[in-house]
Motif scaffolding. Sequence first.
Motif, short mmCIF file in Angstrom:
data_model
loop_
_atom_site.label_atom_id
_atom_site.label_comp_id
_atom_site.label_asym_id
_atom_site.label_seq_id
_atom_site.Cartn_x
_atom_site.Cartn_y
_atom_site.Cartn_z
N LYS A 117 0.85 -1.19 0.00
CA LYS A 117 0.00 0.00 0.00
C LYS A 117 0.89 1.25 0.00
CE LYS A 117 -3.65 2.23 2.72
NZ LYS A 117 -4.52 2.09 3.93
N THR A 155 -0.64 4.70 -0.63
CA THR A 155 -1.36 5.88 -0.17
C THR A 155 -2.67 5.48 0.51
OG1 THR A 155 -2.83 6.26 -2.09
CG2 THR A 155 -0.55 7.06 -2.25
N PRO A 156 -3.18 6.38 1.35
CA PRO A 156 -4.54 6.19 1.87
C PRO A 156 -5.53 6.35 0.70
CG PRO A 156 -3.33 7.82 3.14
CD PRO A 156 -2.55 7.59 1.89
N SER A 157 -6.80 6.24 0.99
CA SER A 157 -7.81 6.38 -0.05
C SER A 157 -7.89 7.83 -0.52
CB SER A 157 -9.18 5.94 0.48
OG SER A 157 -10.17 6.09 -0.51
N GLU A 164 -7.41 3.76 -2.54
CA GLU A 164 -6.02 3.56 -2.14
C GLU A 164 -5.17 3.19 -3.35
OE1 GLU A 164 -7.39 1.58 2.14
OE2 GLU A 164 -6.51 0.35 0.54
N HIS A 165 -3.88 3.50 -3.28
CA HIS A 165 -2.95 3.14 -4.34
C HIS A 165 -1.98 2.09 -3.82
CE1 HIS A 165 -4.72 6.76 -5.94
NE2 HIS A 165 -4.02 6.67 -7.06
N TRP A 166 -1.92 0.96 -4.51
CA TRP A 166 -1.04 -0.14 -4.16
C TRP A 166 -0.14 -0.44 -5.36
CZ3 TRP A 166 -1.98 -3.70 0.23
CH2 TRP A 166 -3.01 -3.26 1.08
N GLU A 208 -10.49 0.08 -2.81
CA GLU A 208 -11.38 0.83 -1.93
C GLU A 208 -12.19 -0.14 -1.10
OE1 GLU A 208 -13.39 4.02 -0.04
OE2 GLU A 208 -11.48 3.83 -1.08
N LYS A 209 -12.05 -0.02 0.22
CA LYS A 209 -12.75 -0.92 1.15
C LYS A 209 -12.50 -2.39 0.81
CE LYS A 209 -16.38 2.49 2.07
NZ LYS A 209 -15.62 3.09 3.17
N GLY A 269 -12.77 9.05 0.19
CA GLY A 269 -11.34 9.10 0.43
C GLY A 269 -10.97 9.52 1.84
N ASP A 270 -9.69 9.39 2.16
CA ASP A 270 -9.16 9.75 3.47
C ASP A 270 -8.17 10.90 3.40
OD1 ASP A 270 -10.55 7.55 4.62
OD2 ASP A 270 -8.94 6.22 3.96
N MET A 271 -8.00 11.46 2.20
CA MET A 271 -7.04 12.55 2.04
C MET A 271 -7.51 13.47 0.92
SD MET A 271 -3.98 10.41 0.12
CE MET A 271 -3.01 11.87 -0.21
#
Length: 231
Positions: free
Chosen positions: A127, A129-131, A137-139, A154-155, A227-229
């Motif tokens: 992982k 980044t956060p969402s 999210e970026h993986w 996502e989730k 998202g989270d950011m």
Amino acid sequence: MKKIFAGLFLVLSLIVVFSVSASTPSPKVEINGVKVYSPYNYQKKGTVFVDVDAFFTTVNQAYAINRTKKTVTFEKQTIPIQNFKEGYVASFDDLVKSVKGAGYTTMATKNKDGSVYLLVLPKGVIKLTPSVPKMGEHWAIPSTMPLGPIYGVEKGKLVFIEQMPAQEVFVTGKNIVNLDGMKGLPSPSINHTNIEYQKGGHEGYLVDHYDIHHYFITPKERDAIKGDMPH
């Protein structure tokens, strides 16, 4: 007379049991959004059992069933299986454990309705980044950046794959061929693609480039990701 009533009671009991089992649908089982189809998938006391052949066929990787020992081996990971009707099943938890133990990046989701979802990404993916709003999210495998691909999650669900070719590549007329995708792992169909120009780049890749997102979800579902950011 007692024998007649006993016989009727048995018949009625069998009808009730059959009706209940017939009206109870098999749990929905998905790997990366791809359904694992089988009449042998079932749920018992909160545990989901999945058709072993259908599961690993969907994962699209080699496996071996030992019918004598009642086990299945996947990349040196061995788990117990059991007979069910004409096939073999294993618990969803054990199947997840075997895939994770083989080194793949995994995330399992169990829902209240009994459905289960397994995210399986290539080995070495982490992982980053956060969402992100309207993305997820970026993986990725850091060493494969910027062409990656990057996997959007996502989730716990796969929502896109992304490549980030530099603008210079297009300006100079270079070819980009044989980009990695899901590396043979299951992938749902692409719903739509966004190609966005990033002047000056962004954190992690400060070069003029294009973000190419291939989404497996609809634009409406994409835009609903909070998202989270900040985006």
